[in-house]
Design an enzyme around this catalytic site. Structure first.
Site, short mmCIF file in Angstrom:
data_model
loop_
_atom_site.label_atom_id
_atom_site.label_comp_id
_atom_site.label_asym_id
_atom_site.label_seq_id
_atom_site.Cartn_x
_atom_site.Cartn_y
_atom_site.Cartn_z
N GLU A 287 -46.87 -29.79 -47.21
CA GLU A 287 -46.69 -29.37 -45.00
C GLU A 287 -46.99 -30.81 -44.56
O GLU A 287 -46.18 -30.07 -43.36
CB GLU A 287 -47.40 -28.49 -44.87
N PHE B 241 -61.35 -18.62 -52.81
CA PHE B 241 -59.88 -19.56 -52.88
C PHE B 241 -59.08 -19.97 -52.15
O PHE B 241 -58.69 -19.10 -51.22
CB PHE B 241 -59.22 -18.97 -53.92
N GLN B 242 -58.85 -20.99 -51.92
CA GLN B 242 -58.37 -21.54 -50.87
C GLN B 242 -58.30 -21.07 -48.68
O GLN B 242 -57.63 -21.13 -48.19
CB GLN B 242 -56.47 -21.25 -50.98
N LYS C 177 -54.05 -12.31 -44.62
CA LYS C 177 -53.29 -11.60 -45.88
C LYS C 177 -53.25 -10.15 -45.01
O LYS C 177 -52.26 -9.99 -45.66
CB LYS C 177 -53.35 -11.55 -46.92
N MET D 77 -47.28 -54.58 -38.95
CA MET D 77 -48.49 -54.63 -38.16
C MET D 77 -50.14 -55.41 -38.68
O MET D 77 -50.46 -55.85 -37.56
CB MET D 77 -48.64 -53.53 -37.07
#
Length: 606
Positions: free
Chosen positions: A73, A135-136, A185, A497
């Site tokens: 993602e 969940f999630q 959803k 760096m």
């Protein structure tokens, strides 16, 4: 940039005429139809449970809306950024709830600090499960609030068209930025009467302030009277599509022109008034002479700390004119004597009517003299090193010679600063890099987004051996879509760096910066991508040529000097006038600076 802080009350939105007649569709179909109504033809994403209905609906529109499956993602949001930065249009990414949404946050924060227009769509659990630790489930609105212009949770299908219309308007208008829409959803599977109305106004939100006529007059007066003016230009010129207006303004006033990192490419680097890049690793002349100019003209830039360093010693002798679209940036870091609020495309055109034609040849000569110092002490050694190992600057110079028009996408680190210092830009949007957040892992997915956006142009990713391993899985996208992205890995086997700072400021205690790398060629082979590795200077031009001429994706690993440093550097906390050119160079530079102090400046009016 401040959050807009708008109400979720959609009645505040004034809308244009509907673009489609009312029809019964699911919320998921409404999402896709809304994207199409906004002119979106490509989205980057990764599916999951809470967004699955939308992915199912997407299949019915594959002829009009391309979905690019990224490998993470974070890659999706960086690809959307690259697409947006290359085109100036709103980039779109999609992810599921929970970890899918949280994985977007780094890229959203990057887009927020770099004013990149994005609409990020996340799935969410069913509305009746909100707050139950389902969940999630994660509260992505609270997480993303500090790094979005606006965010909103959709819990009913009927809200979708209005929410997305508002999201696109806010993302692209005024000072651009990312917007997040979280859609439950149930909202995706329920039905609604779909009518899409574009948004062109939101109550209390003024994206384009009207410039004050008094401010325009005061700005013109200061600029006309300046003996030693200096123009600092940033990404606002590019975001405002004001390149032509800026060039005309600059040539009217005849002043030296210096760019921020994100302002690079707004003006070709061979312009006779261009004097270099500002900032910690910028050019010696514009940084040093910032503290000698009498009028500092800032255009579409925000006086970031990497540009100003110690504010207590920054341009205290100068009167400051600030052209800026975002009121929150005025007087935030540097006090403006005159603030010209508004879209720079409009404000530059408006102030032009009041400006005299001027030349500042002797003042420009001061910049040229300091540039010669930097050329002798830093640039020549970078481009023509006496050591056997290849320098990063040589790679950038070789690319300049063989393809000066390619779009350059960089990651973050030493290679980024070297690319910004030595790349010769010929056209606007020629550089895509992570500025404000400094996100390692940005390069590969952003280059993919840029290549999708500009299929006819060469896109070259410049990345270090550290940053490339953060998102290296996105090579799979290049393989799957046969994208001809060229990737140059500048491999010094260090987090370069960080190592440089450890050398300069931490007594050479190299804690956790040495890298034991994989064979990048074998990894590229695994993805079916042509590649080669060079470590000999004489092989570099041929390798660059082979890469550029190859019709598909290409990975070129260049093994560069392990412990090379990027100079000049402004030591943290120091004045911009106290640039360090390296231990040995500093003494000679100080001596040369003293010989230039006696030069008197005269204005010339044709």
């Amino acid at each position: 940039m401040k959050s807009v802080g708008l109400s979720a009350d959609h009645t505040a939105v004034d809308v244009a005429q509907p673009v489609s007649n009312s029809q019964q569709v699911t919320g998921s179909e409404a999402i896709i139809m809304s994207l199409l109504a906004e002119g979106v033809r490509r989205v980057f994403g990764y599916p999951g449970g809470a967004i699955m209905p939308t992915y199912d609906a997407m299949m019915d529109h594959e002829d009009r809306l391309q979905h690019v499956l990224m490998r993470h993602e974070q890659g999706a949001v960086h690809a959307a950024q690259g697409h947006a930065r290359a085109t100036g249009e709103v980039g779109v990414c999609i992810a599921t709830s929970g970890p899918g949404a949280t994985n977007l946050i780094t890229g959203i924060a990057d887009a927020y600090l770099d004013s990149t227009p994005l609409v990020c769509i996340t799935g969410q659990v069913f509305a009746h499960l909100l707050g139950s630790d389902a969940f999630q489930e994660i509260d992505i609105l609270d997480i993303s609030m500090p790094v979005t212009k606006w965010n909103y949770k959709v819990t009913e299908a009927g809200e979708i068209p209005t929410a997305l219309a508002k999201a696109f308007y806010l993302a692209r208008s005024g000072r651009p930025g990312p917007v997040l829409i979280d859609i439950t959803k149930n909202a995706q599977v329920d039905t609604l009467d779909f009518v899409y109305q574009s948004c062109d106004q939101v109550s209390s939100y003024e994206p384009n302030p009207t410039p004050s006529q008094q401010a325009l007059l005061q700005a013109a007066s200061l600029i006309n009277a300046a003996k030693r003016p200096l123009v600092l230009f940033g990404q606002g010129v590019i975001l405002g599509r004001a390149e032509a207006e800026f060039k005309a303004f600059a040539e009217r006033i005849g002043a030296p022109l210096a760019a921020t990192v994100l302002g690079l490419s707004a003006l070709p680097t061979d312009h006779p008034q261009y004097v270099g890049m500002l900032g910690m690793h910028g050019n010696y002349a514009p940084n040093t002479l910032t503290n000698e100019c009498d009028v500092l003209i800032a255009i579409g830039m925000r006086f970031d700390d990497r540009v100003t360093s110690n504010l207590a010693h920054y341009a205290k002798q100068a009167q400051v004119v600030h052209f800026e679209i975002d009121p929150s940036e005025i007087n935030k870091n540097v006090r403006a004597d005159v603030a010209v609020l508004g879209d720079v495309k409009q404000t530059l055109a408006a102030v032009m009517k009041r400006l005299d034609h001027r030349r500042h040849d002797r003042w420009l000569q001061r910049f040229a003299a300091l540039h010669r110092t930097e050329q002798r002490l830093i640039i020549d050694a970078d481009l023509q090193p006496a050591t056997a190992a290849i320098n990063m600057a040589e790679v950038i110079q070789c690319l300049n010679q063989q393809d000066p028009d390619a779009i350059i996408v960089t990651d973050v680190g030493q290679h980024q600063m070297v690319a910004c210092r030595y790349r010769q830009f010929t056209h606007s949007r020629g550089l895509i890099t992570s500025g404000g957040l400094g996100t390692m892992g940005f390069c590969l997915p952003a280059a993919i987004g840029a290549q999708f956006a500009c299929p006819e142009q060469t896109v070259v990713g410049i990345v270090g051996d550290g940053g490339v391993q953060m998102t290296i899985q996105e090579l799979g996208v290049m393989m799957q879509h046969q994208l001809p992205v060229k990737v140059i890995i500048l491999n010094n086997q260090f987090l370069g760096m960080v190592r440089q700072w450890q050398e300069l400021y931490f007594d050479r205690r190299y804690a956790a910066t040495e890298l034991h790398n994989p064979d990048f060629g074998i990894l590229a082979d695994g993805y079916g991508i042509a590649n080669q590795c060079v470590s000999e200077r004489q092989a570099l031009p041929g390798a660059i040529q082979t890469m550029l001429q190859h019709p598909g994706a290409y990975v070129l690993e260049v093994r560069v000097a392990q412990q090379d440093n990027v100079f000049p550097i402004i030591t943290p906390g120091a004045s911009v006038a106290d640039m360090c050119l390296g231990v040995e160079a500093a003494v000679e530079a100080d001596a040369e600076q003293s010989t230039n102090e006696g030069v008197k400046d005269h204005d010339h009016n044709p």
